[in-house]
Design a protein around this motif. Structure first.
Motif, PDB file in Angstrom:
ATOM      1  N   LEU A 216       0.825  -1.208   0.000  1.00 53.75           N
ATOM      2  CA  LEU A 216       0.000   0.000   0.000  1.00 53.75           C
ATOM      3  C   LEU A 216       0.858   1.255   0.000  1.00 53.75           C
ATOM      4  N   LEU A 217       1.926   1.259   0.767  1.00 53.24           N
ATOM      5  CA  LEU A 217       2.807   2.428   0.796  1.00 53.24           C
ATOM      6  C   LEU A 217       3.431   2.680  -0.572  1.00 53.24           C
ATOM      7  N   ALA A 218       3.793   1.598  -1.266  1.00 50.05           N
ATOM      8  CA  ALA A 218       4.355   1.742  -2.613  1.00 50.05           C
ATOM      9  C   ALA A 218       3.301   2.299  -3.564  1.00 50.05           C
ATOM     10  N   GLN A 219       2.059   1.828  -3.448  1.00 48.42           N
ATOM     11  CA  GLN A 219       0.984   2.342  -4.290  1.00 48.42           C
ATOM     12  C   GLN A 219       0.732   3.818  -4.018  1.00 48.42           C
ATOM     13  N   ALA A 220       0.790   4.207  -2.754  1.00 46.71           N
ATOM     14  CA  ALA A 220       0.559   5.606  -2.400  1.00 46.71           C
ATOM     15  C   ALA A 220       1.599   6.519  -3.049  1.00 46.71           C
ATOM     16  N   MET A 221       2.841   6.082  -3.070  1.00 45.61           N
ATOM     17  CA  MET A 221       3.896   6.867  -3.702  1.00 45.61           C
ATOM     18  C   MET A 221       3.633   7.014  -5.191  1.00 45.61           C
ATOM     19  N   LEU A 222       3.151   5.938  -5.816  1.00 46.80           N
ATOM     20  CA  LEU A 222       2.848   5.974  -7.245  1.00 46.80           C
ATOM     21  C   LEU A 222       1.698   6.935  -7.536  1.00 46.80           C
ATOM     22  N   VAL A 223       0.647   6.863  -6.728  1.00 44.22           N
ATOM     23  CA  VAL A 223      -0.500   7.745  -6.923  1.00 44.22           C
ATOM     24  C   VAL A 223      -0.074   9.210  -6.796  1.00 44.22           C
ATOM     25  N   ARG A 224       0.671   9.515  -5.754  1.00 43.08           N
ATOM     26  CA  ARG A 224       1.089  10.900  -5.550  1.00 43.08           C
ATOM     27  C   ARG A 224       2.013  11.392  -6.646  1.00 43.08           C
ATOM     28  N   ALA A 225       2.759  10.488  -7.226  1.00 44.59           N
ATOM     29  CA  ALA A 225       3.642  10.870  -8.336  1.00 44.59           C
ATOM     30  C   ALA A 225       2.842  11.317  -9.553  1.00 44.59           C
ATOM     31  N   THR A 226       1.590  10.844  -9.672  1.00 47.51           N
ATOM     32  CA  THR A 226       0.736  11.250 -10.788  1.00 47.51           C
ATOM     33  C   THR A 226       0.002  12.556 -10.514  1.00 47.51           C
ATOM     34  N   GLY A 227       0.141  13.077  -9.291  1.00 47.89           N
ATOM     35  CA  GLY A 227      -0.513  14.327  -8.946  1.00 47.89           C
ATOM     36  C   GLY A 227      -1.855  14.165  -8.261  1.00 47.89           C
ATOM     37  N   ALA A 228      -2.291  12.924  -8.038  1.00 45.77           N
ATOM     38  CA  ALA A 228      -3.572  12.678  -7.379  1.00 45.77           C
ATOM     39  C   ALA A 228      -3.379  12.547  -5.870  1.00 45.77           C
ATOM     40  N   GLU A 229      -4.460  12.774  -5.126  1.00 43.46           N
ATOM     41  CA  GLU A 229      -4.427  12.600  -3.677  1.00 43.46           C
ATOM     42  C   GLU A 229      -4.693  11.144  -3.311  1.00 43.46           C
ATOM     43  N   VAL A 230      -4.313  10.790  -2.096  1.00 40.97           N
ATOM     44  CA  VAL A 230      -4.505   9.438  -1.582  1.00 40.97           C
ATOM     45  C   VAL A 230      -5.393   9.491  -0.338  1.00 40.97           C
ATOM     46  N   TYR A 231      -6.296   8.536  -0.233  1.00 44.36           N
ATOM     47  CA  TYR A 231      -6.964   8.291   1.039  1.00 44.36           C
ATOM     48  C   TYR A 231      -7.194   6.790   1.151  1.00 44.36           C
ATOM     49  N   LEU A 232      -7.454   6.311   2.358  1.00 45.77           N
ATOM     50  CA  LEU A 232      -7.571   4.876   2.613  1.00 45.77           C
ATOM     51  C   LEU A 232      -8.986   4.530   3.054  1.00 45.77           C
ATOM     52  N   ALA A 233      -9.350   3.280   2.853  1.00 42.71           N
ATOM     53  CA  ALA A 233     -10.654   2.799   3.301  1.00 42.71           C
ATOM     54  C   ALA A 233     -10.559   1.314   3.592  1.00 42.71           C
ATOM     55  N   SER A 234     -11.605   0.801   4.225  1.00 41.26           N
ATOM     56  CA  SER A 234     -11.654  -0.626   4.526  1.00 41.26           C
ATOM     57  C   SER A 234     -12.757  -1.292   3.721  1.00 41.26           C
ATOM     58  N   THR A 235     -12.689  -2.594   3.611  1.00 41.31           N
ATOM     59  CA  THR A 235     -13.795  -3.370   3.056  1.00 41.31           C
ATOM     60  C   THR A 235     -14.507  -4.031   4.230  1.00 41.31           C
ATOM     61  N   ILE A 236     -14.917  -3.187   5.178  1.00 36.39           N
ATOM     62  CA  ILE A 236     -15.538  -3.640   6.432  1.00 36.39           C
ATOM     63  C   ILE A 236     -14.588  -4.599   7.131  1.00 36.39           C
ATOM     64  N   ASP A 237     -13.327  -4.191   7.245  1.00 35.27           N
ATOM     65  CA  ASP A 237     -12.296  -5.009   7.874  1.00 35.27           C
ATOM     66  C   ASP A 237     -12.532  -5.149   9.371  1.00 35.27           C
ATOM     67  N   GLY A 238     -11.838  -6.116   9.957  1.00 33.13           N
ATOM     68  CA  GLY A 238     -11.788  -6.237  11.394  1.00 33.13           C
ATOM     69  C   GLY A 238     -10.795  -5.234  11.959  1.00 33.13           C
ATOM     70  N   PRO A 239     -10.581  -5.241  13.278  1.00 34.41           N
ATOM     71  CA  PRO A 239      -9.724  -4.236  13.923  1.00 34.41           C
ATOM     72  C   PRO A 239      -8.275  -4.265  13.474  1.00 34.41           C
ATOM     73  N   LEU A 240      -7.737  -5.433  13.118  1.00 35.12           N
ATOM     74  CA  LEU A 240      -6.342  -5.482  12.662  1.00 35.12           C
ATOM     75  C   LEU A 240      -6.179  -4.745  11.340  1.00 35.12           C
ATOM     76  N   GLY A 241      -7.113  -4.965  10.419  1.00 36.14           N
ATOM     77  CA  GLY A 241      -7.053  -4.267   9.139  1.00 36.14           C
ATOM     78  C   GLY A 241      -7.239  -2.779   9.285  1.00 36.14           C
ATOM     79  N   ILE A 242      -8.175  -2.368  10.165  1.00 38.84           N
ATOM     80  CA  ILE A 242      -8.396  -0.940  10.403  1.00 38.84           C
ATOM     81  C   ILE A 242      -7.158  -0.310  11.024  1.00 38.84           C
ATOM     82  N   ALA A 243      -6.557  -0.999  11.986  1.00 41.16           N
ATOM     83  CA  ALA A 243      -5.356  -0.463  12.636  1.00 41.16           C
ATOM     84  C   ALA A 243      -4.223  -0.305  11.632  1.00 41.16           C
ATOM     85  N   ALA A 244      -4.031  -1.307  10.769  1.00 45.26           N
ATOM     86  CA  ALA A 244      -2.966  -1.235   9.771  1.00 45.26           C
ATOM     87  C   ALA A 244      -3.177  -0.039   8.850  1.00 45.26           C
TER      88      ALA A 244
END
Length: 342
Positions: free
Chosen positions: A263-291
């Motif tokens: 995900l961190l690598a993807q975020a760098m790629l997105v920002r390199a294109t000039g777009a903003e990044v935000y994160l979301a869950s697919t109704i994850d459990g607490p470990l996924g949300i924490a990550a």
């Protein structure tokens, strides 16, 4: 390395209606890895077949195969272990659990929260949006008013599922002008449908429209014809999160990316294109949300993230650990203890 795998079921308190169907419960796997020095790290595999097309059984089978690789770690580093697992089954939703567990163990070993391993400066709390999937306007308005009273500064409404214009207008009236409003179609519309729908829904004042259509070319075509910001979600899975001129923002997800590292690598790629990044869950459990929260904190994400979803889950009878992921005034407090959850 000792490996343990547990299947869990997260039931929703209220079904979530989306354009791809109604979600009442979702399965997941919790993976624990205990290293030779006695440190245990935890990770979560949380596919959502209706959303990402990946059956839970396939993920479970991949994790069982990973277990043999991890148990015979041969002194390999974390990245080497991930590569070895990927050679067995290149499945992001399963790899995410391994990656999370390795990072969690590293944080616990260092006595630091995960975000402190990712960067020298991070956000103490991450802005989050509330999500409304209610299909009638009265229910949507009531939910929106409750979220506004709780201090959320951004509300997202699932659209492409009914009387969208009336529901969105009702939500805007309920939250007033001071709360940002975004809509998410989950790729339900054609280009022409999206342009028309955004013209109508935009009268309620929209912060952005998430995945109005599916596909890079289609998103670009919509973006060129509407005055509202366009965000990419599901399309990012098919095109490596490359926004180009197709989107103003890209929604990234731990499970779909294949874990924290990817995900961190993807975020760098997105920002390199000039777009903003935000994160979301697919109704994850607490470990996924924490990550995801640690990643958003390390990336200093400014757009509200779709991580306020733990409240959708009925914890009774589910194997959900104590989370320490409080949300106050629309901001999720990032855990400060070692690893993911401390």
């Amino acid at each position: 390395m000792e490996v343990a795998l547990e299947s869990v079921t997260h039931r929703l308190r209220t079904p979530l209606a989306t354009s791809y169907g109604e979600v009442r419960e979702r399965g997941a796997y919790v993976l624990s890895l205990t290293t030779a020095d006695g440190v245990t790290g935890w990770g979560e595999a949380a596919p959502l077949e209706a959303y990402d097309g990946v059956p839970l059984e396939i993920v479970g089978a991949a994790l069982e195969r990973y277990a043999a690789v991890l148990a015979d770690d041969r002194g390999r580093t974390g990245p080497q272990l991930l590569d070895a697992c990927r050679e067995v089954a290149d499945l992001p939703q399963a790899l995410a659990a391994v990656d999370m567990a390795l990072w969690d163990a590293a944080g616990r070993r260092a006595g630091k929260p995960l975000c402190a391993l990712l960067t020298d400066e991070w956000l103490d709390a991450v802005p989050v949006n509330a999500t409304i999937g209610v299909t009638d306007r009265a229910g949507a308005a009531a939910a929106a008013a409750a979220f506004a009273d709780e201090g959320f500064e951004c509300v997202k409404v699932k659209v492409g599922i009914g009387d969208d214009a009336a529901r969105v207008a009702a939500v805007r009236r309920a939250i007033g002008d001071g709360v940002a409003l975004r809509v998410d179609a989950n790729g339900a519309w054609s280009v022409e449908e999206a342009v028309h729908a955004i013209d109508v829904l935009g009268r309620s004042g929209l912060e952005l429209v998430e995945e109005p259509v599916s596909g890079i070319a289609e998103l670009r075509a919509v973006r060129e014809r509407v005055p509202v910001r366009i965000a990419m979600d599901e399309t990012a899975a098919e095109h490596g999160a490359i926004a180009s001129a197709a989107a103003d923002a890209v929604c990234l997800k731990i499970s779909r990316a294949g874990g924290i590292s990817a995900l961190l690598a993807q975020a760098m790629l997105v920002r390199a294109t000039g777009a903003e990044v935000y994160l979301a869950s697919t109704i994850d459990g607490p470990l996924g949300i924490a990550a995801a929260a640690h990643c958003a904190a390390a990336l200093k994400v400014e757009l509200p993230c779709g991580l306020a979803t733990l409240g959708m889950l009925d914890a009774s009878g589910d194997a959900i650990p104590n989370t320490a992921l409080p949300i106050s005034h629309g901001r999720l407090r990032v855990p400060t203890g070692p690893g993911l959850l401390g």
